[in-house]
Design a protein around this motif. Structure first.
Motif, PDB file in Angstrom:
ATOM      1  N   ASN A   2       0.429  -1.238  -0.213  1.00 53.88           N
ATOM      2  CA  ASN A   2       0.155   0.233   0.061  1.00 53.88           C
ATOM      3  C   ASN A   2       0.767   1.066   0.228  1.00 53.88           C
ATOM      4  O   ASN A   2       2.300   1.161   0.970  1.00 53.88           O
ATOM      5  N   GLN A  34       4.602  -3.784   7.789  1.00 53.89           N
ATOM      6  CA  GLN A  34       3.764  -4.578   6.951  1.00 53.89           C
ATOM      7  C   GLN A  34       4.311  -4.905   6.028  1.00 53.89           C
ATOM      8  O   GLN A  34       3.835  -6.050   4.822  1.00 53.89           O
ATOM      9  N   ARG A  35       4.219  -3.503   5.205  1.00 56.07           N
ATOM     10  CA  ARG A  35       5.424  -4.289   3.929  1.00 56.07           C
ATOM     11  C   ARG A  35       6.108  -5.352   3.709  1.00 56.07           C
ATOM     12  O   ARG A  35       6.330  -6.560   2.503  1.00 56.07           O
ATOM     13  N   GLU A  38       3.636  -8.591   3.796  1.00 53.73           N
ATOM     14  CA  GLU A  38       2.332  -8.799   3.060  1.00 53.73           C
ATOM     15  C   GLU A  38       2.854  -9.864   2.236  1.00 53.73           C
ATOM     16  O   GLU A  38       2.399 -10.945   1.660  1.00 53.73           O
ATOM     17  N   LEU A  45       1.033 -15.203   6.957  1.00 47.13           N
ATOM     18  CA  LEU A  45       0.254 -15.221   7.233  1.00 47.13           C
ATOM     19  C   LEU A  45      -0.972 -16.006   8.189  1.00 47.13           C
ATOM     20  O   LEU A  45      -1.102 -15.278   9.022  1.00 47.13           O
ATOM     21  N   CYS A 102      -3.658 -14.829  -0.151  1.00 49.06           N
ATOM     22  CA  CYS A 102      -2.237 -13.784  -0.850  1.00 49.06           C
ATOM     23  C   CYS A 102      -2.451 -14.820  -2.109  1.00 49.06           C
ATOM     24  O   CYS A 102      -2.856 -15.951  -2.120  1.00 49.06           O
ATOM     25  N   ARG A 118      -5.473  -8.831  -2.003  1.00 53.11           N
ATOM     26  CA  ARG A 118      -3.824  -8.233  -1.995  1.00 53.11           C
ATOM     27  C   ARG A 118      -4.168  -7.360  -0.705  1.00 53.11           C
ATOM     28  O   ARG A 118      -5.075  -7.423  -0.109  1.00 53.11           O
ATOM     29  N   ALA A 119      -3.435  -7.064   0.252  1.00 52.86           N
ATOM     30  CA  ALA A 119      -3.407  -6.616   1.069  1.00 52.86           C
ATOM     31  C   ALA A 119      -4.113  -5.591   1.472  1.00 52.86           C
ATOM     32  O   ALA A 119      -4.467  -4.608   0.672  1.00 52.86           O
ATOM     33  N   GLY A 147      -2.643 -10.145   5.499  1.00 48.31           N
ATOM     34  CA  GLY A 147      -1.279  -9.555   5.628  1.00 48.31           C
ATOM     35  C   GLY A 147      -1.023  -8.130   5.817  1.00 48.31           C
ATOM     36  O   GLY A 147      -0.689  -7.715   5.089  1.00 48.31           O
ATOM     37  N   ASN A 148      -1.839  -7.575   6.388  1.00 47.50           N
ATOM     38  CA  ASN A 148      -1.962  -6.551   6.983  1.00 47.50           C
ATOM     39  C   ASN A 148      -0.903  -6.442   8.411  1.00 47.50           C
ATOM     40  O   ASN A 148      -1.451  -7.014   9.613  1.00 47.50           O
TER      41      ASN A 148
END
Length: 481
Positions: A2, A34-35, A38, A45, A102, A118-119, A147-148
């Motif tokens: 994100n 988070q990066r 993810e 996860l 994911c 996608r997260a 994945g958040n």
């Protein structure tokens, strides 16, 4: 990944500037964690979600959380919170098992569409004092599964319990080699300014609690899922079995001292079964108040027209003593009952009470029962759900077609069923969307799919252009061109 970052306005001075800087630091740590998380793969996860689940489910930790919640908030009782923490989390694990969150999650050769999960990024989770462990855990598990990262904004009363939970989660994440910054909680003191700043900086808001908090979420400028007000009514049809219905209503009404938004506030009983049902409710621990006692109860439950916190999620005996009904309190009632005929602000017992107090309406027949429930929901609770006890399953369909509700709970203990249970097919959740009737943008139970974005890849397929008559021929024949 994100990339939509909304930097805080940290140039302002004083307390507001300090709040913005604190929240900015929390969000920055969450984004960094988070990066890396993810794209770690489904196993990572799943491990993170399982770690958060075990953090609350392990019996000793669960007991500490349940007892701390009651000690800090004064709401509910520890035994029921212990059961809620376990069963709601166990049910959520069941719902998540085997779900892919994911990478490629679906391929449709006929349409040429491939779906990729996608997260969403950093989730802000607003949680209530009524469930200061179970609700945060539910949201944290769902967020991690997708994945958040997640930052919890608890109620002021519930902060200590929530912080204890987050500490337990950090221990489990560390054992699994995962970053603790994936799960954080706003530091005390919890303020509206801090919560508002968090909502502004995050990527998604999931809000459960007071309508003020839900409105804050929807007006934050950040995509949000919030839930409507509860005020559940249950209909007891003439074909119902009182011996079956009454214990279920009593259990739902008294579980955790009625902290749940899914606990019945009213029961609407058809005339043909009215007295047998009242007798069965009395046999299940209910005490019906006379007119004078009802007036005294109303005086203590609503002060200055506002529901008093003195009665919220307290036992029926405690509330009776507050109302000066010592003779009734001495009988140790499980719940109190009052008869009512109207609804709206002039009839406060028609609204949500968050206490083991059940309002009883008498309906001429099934259609009249539906009319009464519609009137109640016109005042408060539209969109949430309705209970039904009946020997005719088709009556549930009629309610679903006519009442402003997102769920019809048939022949079950409502507060245990509406958020998912092991004997129905609803997904486990502590946050129930109420649709447009309740000013919400969804009408299901908040679940893991609400924590995902979906990217769709479109491949070319053979062109198929329909003939106009195939689509409008029936219309032309009936109406003309």
């Amino acid at each position: 990944m994100n990339v939509r970052a909304k930097p805080a306005e940290v140039s302002q001075g004083g307390v507001e500037g300090d709040v913005a800087r604190v929240v900015t630091e929390l969000v920055a740590r969450a984004r960094a964690a988070q990066r890396a998380f993810e794209f770690a793969g489904q196993d990572a996860l799943d491990t993170a979600a399982d770690a958060a689940a075990w953090a609350i489910m392990e019996p000793e930790r669960n007991r500490l959380l349940a007892e701390r919640a009651v000690a800090d908030t004064g709401l509910g009782n520890a035994d029921d919170k212990f059961r809620k923490n376990h069963r709601k989390t166990l049910g959520l694990l069941r719902d998540l098992r085997g779900q892919k969150t994911c990478g490629v999650i679906a391929r449709d050769a006929a349409t040429g569409i491939v779906e990729i999960a996608r997260a969403v990024g950093v989730v802000a989770a607003i949680t209530p004092s009524t469930n200061p462990a179970a609700t945060p855990a539910n949201k944290i598990i769902n967020a991690l599964k997708c994945g958040n990262a997640v930052i919890v904004a608890p109620s002021p009363k519930g902060h200590t319990s929530c912080a204890l939970l987050v500490g337990f989660i950090h221990e489990q994440l560390a054992k699994a080699g995962l970053a603790p910054d994936l799960v954080q909680v706003l530091p005390p003191p919890i303020s509206k300014a801090a919560t508002a700043e968090l909502l502004r900086q995050c990527d998604l808001v999931v809000a459960t609690g007071s309508q003020a908090n839900v409105r804050m979420a929807y007006t934050s400028g950040t995509p949000a899922f919030g839930v409507g007000a509860g005020n559940v009514a249950s209909i007891v049809a003439a074909s119902a079995d009182p011996v079956d219905a009454a214990p279920k209503i009593a259990l739902s009404k008294t579980f955790d001292n009625a902290t749940s938004c899914s606990s019945e506030n009213s029961v609407v009983i058809e005339d043909a079964i009215y007295q047998p049902m009242l007798d069965a409710l009395a046999a299940s621990g209910g005490v019906l108040l006379d007119h004078a006692a009802k007036a005294r109860l109303q005086d203590v439950m609503w002060k200055g027209g506002k529901l008093s916190a003195d009665c919220t999620a307290k036992s029926a005996a405690h509330i009776a003593r507050l109302a000066g009904l010592d003779d009734i309190a001495a009988r140790e009632p499980r719940f109190l009952m009052v008869e009512e005929t109207g609804f709206g602000a002039d009839y406060p017992f028609s609204g949500e009470k968050l206490a083991p107090v059940l309002t009883v309406y008498r309906a001429r027949d099934f259609d009249d029962a539906g009319r009464i429930v519609h009137g109640i929901y016109s005042y408060m609770g539209a969109g949430h759900s309705v209970g039904l006890h009946t020997g005719d399953p088709e009556q549930a369909i009629r309610l679903g077609e006519t009442l402003p509700v997102a769920r019809v709970i048939a022949n079950q203990a409502h507060c245990l069923a509406t958020g998912g249970n092991f004997d129905n097919g609803l997904p486990f959740s502590l946050s129930m969307g109420c649709g447009t009737w309740g000013h919400n943008n969804f009408s299901g139970n908040l679940g893991f799919r609400h924590y995902l974005n979906t990217t769709r890849v479109a491949y070319p397929i053979e062109e198929r252009v329909p003939e106009l008559d195939d689509l409008l021929g029936d219309f032309f024949r009936r109406v003309g061109r």
